[in-house]
Motif scaffolding. Structure first.
Motif, PDB file in Angstrom:
ATOM      1  N   LYS A   1       0.869  -1.182   0.000  1.00 37.81           N
ATOM      2  CA  LYS A   1       0.000   0.000   0.000  1.00 37.81           C
ATOM      3  C   LYS A   1       0.905   1.231   0.000  1.00 37.81           C
ATOM      4  CE  LYS A   1      -3.765  -2.400   2.365  1.00 37.81           C
ATOM      5  NZ  LYS A   1      -4.653  -2.440   3.549  1.00 37.81           N
ATOM      6  N   THR A   2       1.577   1.424  -1.123  1.00 33.89           N
ATOM      7  CA  THR A   2       2.636   2.428  -1.181  1.00 33.89           C
ATOM      8  C   THR A   2       2.108   3.858  -1.125  1.00 33.89           C
ATOM      9  OG1 THR A   2       2.618   2.235  -3.599  1.00 33.89           O
ATOM     10  CG2 THR A   2       4.235   0.916  -2.397  1.00 33.89           C
ATOM     11  N   ARG A   3       0.877   4.068  -1.548  1.00 34.79           N
ATOM     12  CA  ARG A   3       0.323   5.415  -1.476  1.00 34.79           C
ATOM     13  C   ARG A   3       0.136   5.834  -0.013  1.00 34.79           C
ATOM     14  NH1 ARG A   3      -4.439   6.657  -5.559  1.00 34.79           N
ATOM     15  NH2 ARG A   3      -2.717   5.947  -6.886  1.00 34.79           N
TER      16      ARG A   3
ATOM     17  N   ARG B   1       3.603   6.573   1.295  1.00 37.95           N
ATOM     18  CA  ARG B   1       4.049   7.902   0.851  1.00 37.95           C
ATOM     19  C   ARG B   1       3.417   8.997   1.689  1.00 37.95           C
ATOM     20  NH1 ARG B   1       1.133   9.807  -4.298  1.00 37.95           N
ATOM     21  NH2 ARG B   1      -0.422   9.973  -2.637  1.00 37.95           N
ATOM     22  N   ASP B   2       2.113   8.913   1.904  1.00 33.43           N
ATOM     23  CA  ASP B   2       1.416   9.956   2.656  1.00 33.43           C
ATOM     24  C   ASP B   2       1.885  10.004   4.106  1.00 33.43           C
ATOM     25  OD1 ASP B   2       0.034  10.511   0.357  1.00 33.43           O
ATOM     26  OD2 ASP B   2      -1.810   9.489   0.962  1.00 33.43           O
TER      27      ASP B   2
END
Length: 364
Positions: free
Chosen positions: A115-117, A120-121
């Protein structure tokens, strides 16, 4: 190449809070750091993980202690136990979603679950909250490099060097960004060498330098491989890549020596046998090459060995064994119907056979 990139772990450790040595009131009035340090020293030798035991005990008394949850999350990640790492990361985030260490762990655990998004957040928020936070910026730099957003990766890595001018990982990331994003090998090597200068045993940086010099056919590669062998003498990839370097500069004897060492360390690795076979082709040791390609086929997963079949077919063709060559080329195409070299080889042999028939004098 991992290496500076985040590792993906498998899950499966189980934990119990039970410990007959300590009652529920022993740790009252002390910080969790003091408990960890105390228990790490006093724990019985048979304990599996004194640090984890101490954190478990501390959290019995203070289950909402964010710092303890953060520390236990990190320990579960280190132990490759994502199930419990995730549970602690969620609990810590519910208590304090603006804590930089909580956000660091939250990003990392979500990265493991692809869940890279979210990662990132979380790391972006962490960097905004803590202007001097190095870890979140490094994670962002790594993530941006992986998704090929090189300018963003460069930005994060440069921010780290401004905060911590001696951070070797940041310089390695800068080097890899210049290598992969800007295609500036000279600058890439400068940054990678800077990382090595800052951390002499930085295996990954040394490896990247060796691989770049290998690609260039530069003799400086040898020194880096020597250093890698000192740091990790049982790592077959060191010997394998050194064998590739000697192959590239056509030093067949040293290539064979290094690749043979690699095969002894990794006796079921098909790529080692493939490369060894290619070197034997170069020196016209055709029966040996054929045998090595056969080993590559034996150790390859089904469907992934079309190159080995093609290579063995070529060795057979060079030895004049055209029937077995055809069979191998056909097998290569069976595993990979779009593999052009096998198609060309089959056509070449078909043309040779047709020409041979035409040239055969008629019998009366």
């Amino acid at each position: 190449m991992r290496k500076f990139f985040l590792s993906v772990f498998a899950v499966v450790l189980f934990w119990s809070c039970d410990d007959p040595k300590t009652d529920d009131t022993e740790n009252e009035g002390v910080s969790f750091e003091e408990v960890v340090e105390k228990e790490s020293v006093e724990q019985e030798p048979e304990s599996v993980n004194p640090k984890l035991d101490s954190l478990n005990l501390f959290l019995i008394n203070d289950p909402y202690n964010v710092d303890a949850l953060v520390a236990r999350t990190k320990e579960y990640i280190r132990l490759k136990n994502l199930k419990y790492a995730l549970a602690d990361a969620v609990a810590a985030k519910e208590i304090d979603s603006t804590n930089a260490d909580v956000l660091l762990n939250w990003g990392e655990i979500n990265y493991f679950f692809n869940k890279t998004r979210i990662s990132r957040d979380a790391w972006t928020k962490c960097a905004k909250i803590d202007k001097q936070n190095v870890d979140c910026r490094l994670k962002l730099a790594e993530l941006y490099h992986i998704v090929e957003e090189y300018e963003k990766s460069l930005k994060m890595a440069r921010e780290v060097t401004k905060i911590d001018g001696d951070n070797a990982t940041a310089y390695l990331i800068l080097g890899l960004d210049y290598r992969d994003g800007i295609h500036d090998t000279a600058t890439a090597l400068q940054y990678i060498q800077k990382a090595i200068d800052l951390q002499e045993d930085y295996f990954e940086a040394i490896e990247h330098a060796a691989l770049l010099y290998t690609h260039m056919g530069n003799p400086l590669a040898e020194g880096y491989y020597d250093r890698m062998m000192m740091l990790q003498p049982d790592n077959y990839l060191v010997y394998y890549n050194r064998g590739i370097y000697y192959h590239n500069i056509e030093d067949w004897n040293k290539s064979l020596e290094s690749l043979t060492q690699a095969s002894q360390m990794a006796p079921s690795n098909p790529e080692v046998y493939m490369t060894l076979g290619m070197v034997h082709l170069k020196i016209d040791a055709l029966p040996e090459a054929e045998a090595l390609f056969t080993k590559a086929i034996e150790f390859s997963p089904s469907g992934a060995n079309y190159r080995a079949y093609y290579s063995r077919g070529y060795a057979n063709e060079l030895q004049g064994d055209f029937s077995n060559a055809v069979r191998d080329y056909q097998e290569a195409r069976r595993y990979n119907p779009t593999y052009e070299p096998a198609k060309i080889a089959l056509q070449r042999l078909a043309n040779q056979e047709a020409q041979s028939v035409q040239e055969t004098p008629e019998t009366k």
